[in-house]
Design an enzyme around this catalytic site. Structure first.
Site, PDB file in Angstrom:
ATOM      1  N   LYS A   1       0.847  -1.206   0.000  1.00  0.00           N
ATOM      2  CA  LYS A   1       0.000   0.000   0.000  1.00  0.00           C
ATOM      3  C   LYS A   1       0.874   1.244   0.000  1.00  0.00           C
ATOM      4  O   LYS A   1       2.028   1.232   0.447  1.00  0.00           O
ATOM      5  CB  LYS A   1      -0.956   0.039   1.201  1.00  0.00           C
ATOM      6  CG  LYS A   1      -0.300   0.061   2.593  1.00  0.00           C
ATOM      7  CD  LYS A   1       0.156   1.414   3.097  1.00  0.00           C
ATOM      8  CE  LYS A   1       0.816   1.350   4.457  1.00  0.00           C
ATOM      9  NZ  LYS A   1       1.661   2.482   4.785  1.00  0.00           N
TER      10      LYS A   1
ATOM     11  N   ASP B   1      -2.614  -1.831  10.019  1.00  0.00           N
ATOM     12  CA  ASP B   1      -2.660  -1.852   8.551  1.00  0.00           C
ATOM     13  C   ASP B   1      -3.084  -3.213   7.990  1.00  0.00           C
ATOM     14  O   ASP B   1      -3.207  -3.355   6.769  1.00  0.00           O
ATOM     15  CB  ASP B   1      -1.277  -1.509   7.967  1.00  0.00           C
ATOM     16  CG  ASP B   1      -0.882  -0.058   8.213  1.00  0.00           C
ATOM     17  OD1 ASP B   1      -1.727   0.742   8.652  1.00  0.00           O
ATOM     18  OD2 ASP B   1       0.299   0.267   7.951  1.00  0.00           O
TER      19      ASP B   1
END
Ligand code: C5P
Length: 295
Positions: A8, A133
């Site tokens: 990401k 995350d």
């Protein structure tokens, strides 16, 4: 059972004041990009981890993928007897959530291997216990994360965006970067703003406007990453000089993310950034891409 999982980049990382539990409330706009790790889960006599990739990835019980297997095993009442093999292509300690990605992939691979068939909500809850995350690595695409970053809402995106990522040698520790952010704020060197989702960013994503996206990129951890690694300032400036639409530190860094106009522009920018000699590795990728997927 093999699962592929993306890295990401944070399109917006707005960091609120430190909370009583030591975490920070965030507005964290995650965007999954086409750099992938793969995690393979096979039956074994006990829990084992092997890694194919750069040095520095723990292979003991501290590995987040091992913790994911142990957490899922406990949740469904089996022994965590699995050999996990991690093939790493996401930079280690680079601010692209590689460790979190491996944990999400291990959850999905073990869920399939042990035929647990947990629903998405249950997997997301286990993921949030592993790290802020990890849920996004399961979800993929583009999403706003609130709270620690784990409370996710998918964001509508038109088309795809083209990126170039420059990795420095040597990672940065996420807790150290948050601590530096707190230190700079306490010293009055950086403002504390209450995090709000950026309207400009949401409009850029909805309309697929790369120029507007480049202007809307924002990372509150960037001053802290630059304070700990001053050379990142010149690295970001080099991207702007070479025509990137936006240049930003990815998450807690030190990976630098550069937005390109097109796939062709990303290829040119990859060559030009490699030529600066400022990065150990320069790679292009596109986003958004799906989250962890059994292949
Ligand atoms: O959740 P995770 O274990 O990935 O977080 C790693 C570290 O990042 C935490 O220990 C904390 O120092 C910092 N962090 C934070 N606020 C968040 C997310 C992470 O301070 N919302």
């Amino acid at each position: 059972m093999t699962v592929r999982v993306p890295a990401k980049v944070n399109l917006q990382l707005s960091v609120g004041p430190v909370r009583d539990d030591g975490y920070h409330d965030l507005v964290n706009v995650f965007h999954a990009v086409s750099l992938f790790d793969e995690v393979t889960a096979e039956p074994a006599g006990d829990l084992r981890i092997s890694v194919d990739g750069p040095d520095g990835v723990p292979t003991g019980p501290d590995n987040l993928a091992a913790r994911a297997a142990t957490l899922l095993a406990r949740h469904i009442g089996v022994e965590p007897n699995v050999a996990l093999h991690i093939r790493k292509d996401i930079p280690v300690a680079g601010g692209m959530a590689g460790g979190s990605a491996d944990a999400a992939a291990a959850l999905l691979a073990c869920d399939a291997l042990w035929d647990a068939r947990l629903d998405r909500g249950a997997l997301l809850e286990l993921a949030a216990q592993l790290g802020s995350d990890v849920p996004f690595a399961l979800l993929g695409g583009t999403a706003v994360g609130l709270g620690r970053g784990e409370r996710l809402t998918a964001v509508e995106v038109t088309g795809e965006f083209h990126w170039v990522f420059g990795y420095a040698d040597g990672g940065l520790s996420t807790p150290a970067v948050y601590a530096e952010c707190d230190r700079l704020r306490a010293a009055g060197e950086e403002p504390i703003a209450w995090p709000l989702v950026s309207d400009d960013l949401m409009t850029a994503l909805k309309t697929g406007d790369a120029g507007a996206l480049g202007r809307a990129l924002r990372n509150d951890l960037q001053p802290a990453a630059l304070s700990l690694r001053p050379s990142l300032g010149d690295a970001l400036a080099a991207g702007c000089d070479l025509g990137a639409l936006g240049s930003i530190v990815s998450g807690s860094g030190p990976t630098c993310a550069f937005l390109a106009e097109s796939a062709g522009h990303a290829a040119d920018l990859t060559g030009a950034l490699t030529g600066t000699g400022r990065f150990a590795v320069v790679r292009s990728a596109h986003g958004p891409v799906p989250g962890a997927t059994v292949i």
